[in-house]
Design a protein around this motif. Structure first.
Motif, PDB file in Angstrom:
ATOM      1  N   SER A  99      -2.734  -5.703   9.076  1.00 28.87           N
ATOM      2  CA  SER A  99      -3.390  -5.023  10.195  1.00 28.87           C
ATOM      3  C   SER A  99      -3.000  -3.559  10.288  1.00 28.87           C
ATOM      4  O   SER A  99      -1.986  -3.137   9.732  1.00 28.87           O
ATOM      5  N   LYS A 100      -3.812  -2.794  11.025  1.00 29.52           N
ATOM      6  CA  LYS A 100      -3.509  -1.376  11.262  1.00 29.52           C
ATOM      7  C   LYS A 100      -2.189  -1.224  12.014  1.00 29.52           C
ATOM      8  O   LYS A 100      -1.394  -0.322  11.716  1.00 29.52           O
ATOM      9  N   SER A 101      -1.929  -2.110  12.966  1.00 27.41           N
ATOM     10  CA  SER A 101      -0.700  -2.001  13.753  1.00 27.41           C
ATOM     11  C   SER A 101       0.539  -2.254  12.880  1.00 27.41           C
ATOM     12  O   SER A 101       1.581  -1.625  13.078  1.00 27.41           O
ATOM     13  N   SER A 116       1.174   0.841  10.980  1.00 23.31           N
ATOM     14  CA  SER A 116       1.759   1.833  11.889  1.00 23.31           C
ATOM     15  C   SER A 116       3.256   1.600  12.068  1.00 23.31           C
ATOM     16  O   SER A 116       4.044   2.548  12.112  1.00 23.31           O
ATOM     17  N   ARG A 117       3.639   0.327  12.176  1.00 25.20           N
ATOM     18  CA  ARG A 117       5.069   0.022  12.343  1.00 25.20           C
ATOM     19  C   ARG A 117       5.859   0.407  11.105  1.00 25.20           C
ATOM     20  O   ARG A 117       6.988   0.894  11.200  1.00 25.20           O
TER      21      ARG A 117
END
Length: 323
Positions: A14-16, A19-20
């Protein structure tokens, strides 16, 4: 130009999650993190935070990684950050006291959030750290002979040999040793010096040896052992410690028990930090300020491709009241 969505698609996550990984905030499984980093490398992704400088892809930021706070860490940080500021670079400090945290910080090179890294200590094996040098330069304070990582170490062999001969010349006939971890490169160099000295001076007893993996309370424990051996007439009349903070603890322990330094035991330290000055400890000055400067110069040269004159480091013995 690749986006965070492209990274997520290629990594199958996922995009999240991406990001992490990029921010270094939040938990991501090691396997997933590696997929994301591989995707970042394949797509040559550059985070938006440095998109303002795509021509050079620099953040003007150096990561300073440390696993714990040593007695002279403050001096090293101040020297490193001070010289970095003169060259318009910031220093970001990361506490990495385990292998995973260290890898997370090293991954900031991969995501272009750091231009270079200085390792005060290494939690992972060097073979695991060296591959990160393809993303940015790495320097260390630890002793390592590598064409990929710059080391600003000072060879402790000649210094330890000098300390031994100094103590001999000043009447020591039984010299004790408080060492760091037996696997430490500095300990290896010091034991080598001790062995060579013993070959030339077999009448000087050097059997009193203590090894400690950390400096915290090492001097207290060694001091208690010295006191117990003193009561059996088996204590050395001089002791060399691997750090000034250890020397300070050792001296305090002896004095609290009514013994005198240097009358009952000469004490030799290493590092010339605040403890050596407060306790008037005879020690060596390894010029931590110049070690820090040379480490930054290496990183700066690799990043900017500009030559900087390295500083010649000449450690010197500082005689004070404990010897």
């Amino acid at each position: 130009m690749a986006t965070i969505f492209d990274i997520a698609e290629l990594a199958g996550t996922s995009k999240s999650t991406v990001s992490r990984v990029i921010s270094g905030n939040g938990y991501v499984k090691a396997e997933t993190r590696q997929r994301v980093l591989t995707a970042i490398e394949e797509l040559h992704y550059v985070p938006n935070q440095i998109a303002r400088d795509l021509k050079y892809q620099r953040t003007q930021n150096i990561g300073f990684l440390m696993s714990t706070y040593y007695s002279n860490t403050g001096d090293l940080i101040n020297s490193f950050a001070g010289i970095a500021r003169k060259y318009h670079y910031q220093t970001s400090i990361y506490l990495a006291d385990n292998e995973e945290d260290e890898i997370s910080a090293l991954n900031l090179l991969v995501t272009h959030q750091l231009d270079g890294i200085f390792l005060l200590s290494a939690m992972n094996d060097w073979d695991k750290i060296i591959p990160y040098t393809k993303y940015g330069p790495i320097a260390t304070w630890r002793r390592i002979d590598s064409k990929h990582i710059y080391s600003s170490y000072v060879d402790h062999y000649p210094l330890y040999l000098q300390a031994l001969y100094y103590l001999k010349e000043h009447g020591a006939r039984k010299i004790g040793h408080i060492f760091n971890s037996i696997s430490s490169s500095n300990t290896v160099a010091r034991v080598h010096a001790l062995t060579d000295f013993s070959d030339e001076n077999p009448t000087i007893d050097q059997s009193w040896r203590r090894f400690y993996s950390v400096s915290t309370e090492a001097g207290i424990d060694a001091g208690k052992r010295w006191i117990a051996d003193r009561k059996r007439n088996q204590a050395p009349d001089a002791v060399i410690c691997f750090a000034d903070v250890v020397s300070a603890e050792f001296i305090r322990t002896l004095r609290n028990a009514g013994y005198r330094v240097p009358e009952d035991c000469k004490v030799f330290g290493f590092e010339n930090d605040i403890f050596s000055r407060l306790f008037d400890i005879t020690t060596f000055d390894p010029r931590i300020d110049l070690q820090a400067a040379n480490s930054f110069y290496y990183l700066y040269h690799q990043i900017e491709h500009k030559e900087v004159q390295y500083q010649k480091i000449t450690p010197k013995m500082i005689i004070r009241k404990t010897c």
